[in-house]
Design an enzyme around this catalytic site. Structure first.
Site, PDB file in Angstrom:
ATOM      1  N   ASP A 138      11.812   5.587  -6.528  1.00  0.00           N
ATOM      2  CA  ASP A 138      11.503   4.895  -7.789  1.00  0.00           C
ATOM      3  C   ASP A 138      12.571   3.884  -8.207  1.00  0.00           C
ATOM      4  OD1 ASP A 138       9.426   6.703  -7.792  1.00  0.00           O
ATOM      5  OD2 ASP A 138      10.340   8.043  -9.255  1.00  0.00           O
ATOM      6  N   GLU A 233       1.841   3.583 -11.620  1.00  0.00           N
ATOM      7  CA  GLU A 233       1.194   4.793 -12.148  1.00  0.00           C
ATOM      8  C   GLU A 233       1.549   5.053 -13.617  1.00  0.00           C
ATOM      9  OE1 GLU A 233       2.594   8.120  -9.804  1.00  0.00           O
ATOM     10  OE2 GLU A 233       4.683   7.779 -10.349  1.00  0.00           O
ATOM     11  N   ARG A 277     -12.610  -2.127  -6.804  1.00  0.00           N
ATOM     12  CA  ARG A 277     -12.311  -0.905  -6.035  1.00  0.00           C
ATOM     13  C   ARG A 277     -10.857  -0.505  -6.263  1.00  0.00           C
ATOM     14  NH1 ARG A 277     -17.026  -0.970  -5.483  1.00  0.00           N
ATOM     15  NH2 ARG A 277     -18.286  -0.828  -3.586  1.00  0.00           N
TER      16      ARG A 277
HETATM   17  O1  F6P Z   1      10.020  10.433  -8.133  1.00  0.00           O
HETATM   18  C1  F6P Z   1       9.374  10.210  -6.924  1.00  0.00           C
HETATM   19  C2  F6P Z   1       7.892  10.353  -7.055  1.00  0.00           C
HETATM   20  O2  F6P Z   1       7.301  10.049  -5.803  1.00  0.00           O
HETATM   21  C3  F6P Z   1       7.256   9.517  -8.168  1.00  0.00           C
HETATM   22  O3  F6P Z   1       7.143   8.160  -7.826  1.00  0.00           O
HETATM   23  C4  F6P Z   1       5.957  10.248  -8.371  1.00  0.00           C
HETATM   24  O4  F6P Z   1       5.470  10.058  -9.668  1.00  0.00           O
HETATM   25  C5  F6P Z   1       6.323  11.685  -8.151  1.00  0.00           C
HETATM   26  O5  F6P Z   1       7.517  11.689  -7.382  1.00  0.00           O
HETATM   27  C6  F6P Z   1       5.270  12.508  -7.429  1.00  0.00           C
HETATM   28  O6  F6P Z   1       5.677  13.834  -7.397  1.00  0.00           O
HETATM   29  P1  F6P Z   1       4.955  14.960  -6.536  1.00  0.00           P
HETATM   30  O7  F6P Z   1       5.392  14.782  -5.099  1.00  0.00           O
HETATM   31  O8  F6P Z   1       5.432  16.233  -7.102  1.00  0.00           O
HETATM   32  O9  F6P Z   1       3.490  14.743  -6.665  1.00  0.00           O
END
Ligand code: F6P
Length: 359
Positions: A138, A233, A277
């Site tokens: 991130d 997201e 989509r």
């Molecule tokens: O912090 C890294 C990350 O991949 C984020 O980008 C994402 O929101 C989250 O972890 C997803 O977490 P998990 O693997 O628990 O679904």
């Protein structure tokens, strides 16, 4: 020294390159022994450890994931257990201290994001000698210029956007691509620029669906009958909330985001009448072979962490302050989220080349 090493939190490309650098530096430079701890702090709660020698790290540089395993659920200060059918949280940090001593560790290198490093800092207060190494795709830690794994994730999203472009153009569609990043828009904006996204939605700039539709109409008027929208997201509509996919109670970061891409696609379809989509890239962004940049940064972090262990800089984490790798106190590094600055070069550049943020 006997140095323990663990990887905690979500994995990312480059973890194996760090582990390799720790082991190689420790053995070649200092004649140390290295102990691998399995599955993050879970390995110190259950005493799952093994000797990490040169053979174990041979050939792992290009591999995604972590040979140690990881966990983002096992917080020793709030360890989730089921007692009489009920979920309770227990402080088992003294077990971690016991197992650290049982393994005769002189130092523990903890590779993880904000949540994992926060636990590391609390364990320092209980006497463990800890050096942290920051990781996350991130790139949302302000204490370091960048984290390893981020560059590879951007490359993965960029490749996906290149592929999405051709099918978007063939079918005259609006293609919405949802990417990770939690509450920071770094992956979205960087990959969106690199992959030629027309609209980029980031958590730092709340969007209006009508403004996105306007951009789509403007493109149509110029003969461009397709549009690629990159959505972080954590992006939110003006005056609205994040789209939450699930709550993971056992995790130190409980909220899992997801679903905003589909929401944007459905609304755009109903406003514009164009087919839309959604592609959710998901955990693909966390895998794959690390880029050259991430391999180099990971190796610098790993080698530097062992150096600082020998300097006695405990309760610190290594960080990139270009061009140097420095050690900074964990206390100052934690909970300082780095978000995309609204007047920063990424946003300014994107606007200059005509990218819309839907604002
Ligand atoms: O912090 C890294 C990350 O991949 C984020 O980008 C994402 O929101 C989250 O972890 C997803 O977490 P998990 O693997 O628990 O679904």
């Amino acid at each position: 020294m006997r140095i323990g090493v663990l990887t905690g939190g979500g994995d990312c490309p480059g973890l194996n390159a760090v582990i390799r650098a720790v082991v190689k530096t420790a053995i070649h430079q200092y004649n140390d022994e290295v102990v691998g701890i399995k599955d993050g702090f879970s390995g110190l709660i259950h005493n799952h450890t093994f000797a990490l020698d040169l053979d174990k790290v041979s050939g792992i540089m290009p591999r995604g994931g972590t040979i140690l395993g990881s966990s983002n659920r096992d917080n020793p200060f709030a360890f989730s257990q089921t007692v009489d059918g009920k979920r309770v949280e227990k402080d088992v940090s003294s077990v971690v201290v016991d197992n650290y001593n049982l393994n005769k560790l002189d130092c523990l290198i903890v590779i993880g994001g904000d949540g994992t490093l926060d636990i590391a800092h609390k364990l320092s207060a209980k006497g463990l000698k800890i050096i942290g190494i920051p990781k996350t795709i991130d790139n949302d830690l302000s204490a370091t210029d960048t984290t390893f794994g981020h560059d590879t994730a951007i490359g993965t999203v960029m490749d996906a956007l290149d592929k999405i472009h051709t099918t978007a153009e063939s079918h005259h569609r609006v293609m919405v691509v949802e990417v990770m990043g939690r509450d920071a828009g770094w992956i979205s904006i960087a990959a969106g620029i690199a992959g030629g996204g027309h609209i980029i939605l980031i958590p730092e700039i709340p969007f209006e669906i009508g403004k996105i539709a306007e951009t789509i109409y403007q493109r149509k008027a110029r003969g461009k009958h397709f549009t690629v929208v990159v959505v972080a997201e954590g992006a939110t509509p003006k005056g609205g909330d994040r789209t939450i996919k699930r709550i993971v109670e056992e995790s130190s970061e409980k909220v899992r985001l997801g679903g905003v891409g589909e929401m944007v696609a459905r609304e755009l379809e109903s406003i514009t009448g164009l087919e839309a989509r959604t592609t959710v890239l998901g955990h693909i962004q966390r895998g794959g072979s690390p880029s050259a940049f991430d391999r180099i940064l990971a190796t610098r972090y790993g080698a530097s962490a062992v150096f600082h262990a020998h300097e006695g800089d405990y309760d610190h984490m290594v960080a990139l302050r270009t061009p140097e790798i420095v050690a900074i106190p964990l206390e100052k590094a934690l909970h300082q989220m780095k978000r995309v600055p609204l007047e920063g070069s990424h946003v300014v550049t994107a606007r200059r080349v005509g990218i819309s943020f839907g604002d």
